[in-house]
Design an enzyme around this catalytic site. Structure first.
Site, PDB file in Angstrom:
ATOM      1  N   ASP A 104      69.093 -25.748  39.599  1.00 35.55           N
ATOM      2  CA  ASP A 104      68.611 -27.131  38.807  1.00 35.55           C
ATOM      3  C   ASP A 104      67.364 -26.742  38.133  1.00 35.55           C
ATOM      4  O   ASP A 104      66.539 -25.878  38.205  1.00 35.55           O
ATOM      5  CB  ASP A 104      68.346 -28.204  39.796  1.00 35.55           C
ATOM      6  CG  ASP A 104      69.435 -28.440  40.711  1.00 35.55           C
ATOM      7  OD1 ASP A 104      70.530 -28.315  40.272  1.00 35.55           O
ATOM      8  OD2 ASP A 104      69.288 -28.862  41.790  1.00 35.55           O
TER       9      ASP A 104
HETATM   10  N1  URA Z   1      71.122 -26.461  45.684  1.00 45.55           N
HETATM   11  C1  URA Z   1      70.586 -27.238  44.833  1.00 45.55           C
HETATM   12  O1  URA Z   1      70.412 -28.574  45.199  1.00 45.55           O
HETATM   13  N2  URA Z   1      69.797 -27.000  43.823  1.00 45.55           N
HETATM   14  C2  URA Z   1      69.778 -25.864  43.077  1.00 45.55           C
HETATM   15  O2  URA Z   1      69.442 -25.444  42.282  1.00 45.55           O
HETATM   16  C3  URA Z   1      70.569 -24.781  43.837  1.00 45.55           C
HETATM   17  C4  URA Z   1      71.347 -25.217  44.940  1.00 45.55           C
END
Ligand code: URA
Length: 234
Positions: A104
């Site tokens: 993310d």
């Molecule tokens: N899980 C999440 O919620 N975000 C990420 O960036 C990676 C795994």
């Protein structure tokens, strides 16, 4: 088979032929530890080429470890955002590179960038069980029973049951280590949301058996050696 040094550099980096000539002239390229002086020198596949002392990828595919900072998106191109590919130094850029798996925008840590689609598929497929390891900082204190819930498979808000995952408690009651064998959208955040908690910081520490190099500061990257590539799928 041998190849001309300037041509080889042009096809493996994003430098133009003119740039490459200047780079060689300025003594920045070494072949097997010896400064190259001629752009038309020929060399073979087993020779080691470095630019400013850093190895250049001569292999068919490249594998790059990046320590992603916050605010950068894990896609190959985004007109209004800085992408993980924008962080690569010019000498590591080549066509076909993409991030193998997404973090993310607000997640930091290990992103693998490669031009090897088969390898990316292998490490992302849940059937291959390549573990991704995260450190999550939680809004509320972690509860011991979370460990069991993770092991049994958390059911997300939309009813999806996750694969069994390992949750490791640390001596900080708001910080945990999560080992996942699959990679669903926002998975770690949604897993903790299902337990009534919230992830406030998320960092990816490792992919398979390969841990993010602690000497890489946020935004920095380096090539991964063959031995390290194997460690990912071990
Ligand atoms: N899980 C999440 O919620 N975000 C990420 O960036 C990676 C795994």
């Amino acid at each position: 088979m041998t190849e001309r040094l300037d041509k080889w550099l042009c096809t493996r980096t994003s430098f133009s032929r003119k740039d490459v000539k200047a780079i060689i002239k300025n003594g920045r390229v070494q072949v097997n530890g010896i400064t190259a002086t001629a752009a038309d020198a020929h060399f073979g596949e087993t020779d080691m080429v470095t630019l400013d002392g850093k190895p250049l990828a001569g292999e068919k595919h490249v594998y790059i470890m990046l320590n992603k900072p916050k605010g950068v998106v894990s896609v190959s191109s985004a007109p209004n955002d800085r992408t993980v590919l924008d962080l690569l130094p010019q000498e590591l850029r080549r066509s076909g590179l993409f991030p193998a798996g997404r973090l993310d925008r607000d997640t930091t840590g290990f992103v693998l960038i490669t031009d090897d689609g088969d390898f990316a598929h292998r490490i992302l497929s849940p059937r291959r069980h390549v573990t991704k390891t995260y450190t999550a900082t939680l809004r509320d204190e972690v509860r011991d029973w979370y460990v069991e819930s993770f092991r049994n498979g958390i059911v997300l808000g939309d009813g999806t049951r996750c694969m069994s995952a390992d949750l490791v408690l640390t001596d900080d009651s708001h910080r945990v280590i999560v080992h996942l064998r699959e990679g669903r959208y926002h998975q770690v955040k949604r897993m903790f949301a299902s337990l009534g908690n919230q992830v406030v910081e998320l960092h990816r520490d490792a992919i398979g058996g390969l841990t993010l190099d602690p000497s890489l500061r946020e935004g920095e990257c380096r090539l991964i050696s063959d031995e390290e590539v194997h460690r990912i799928t071990e």
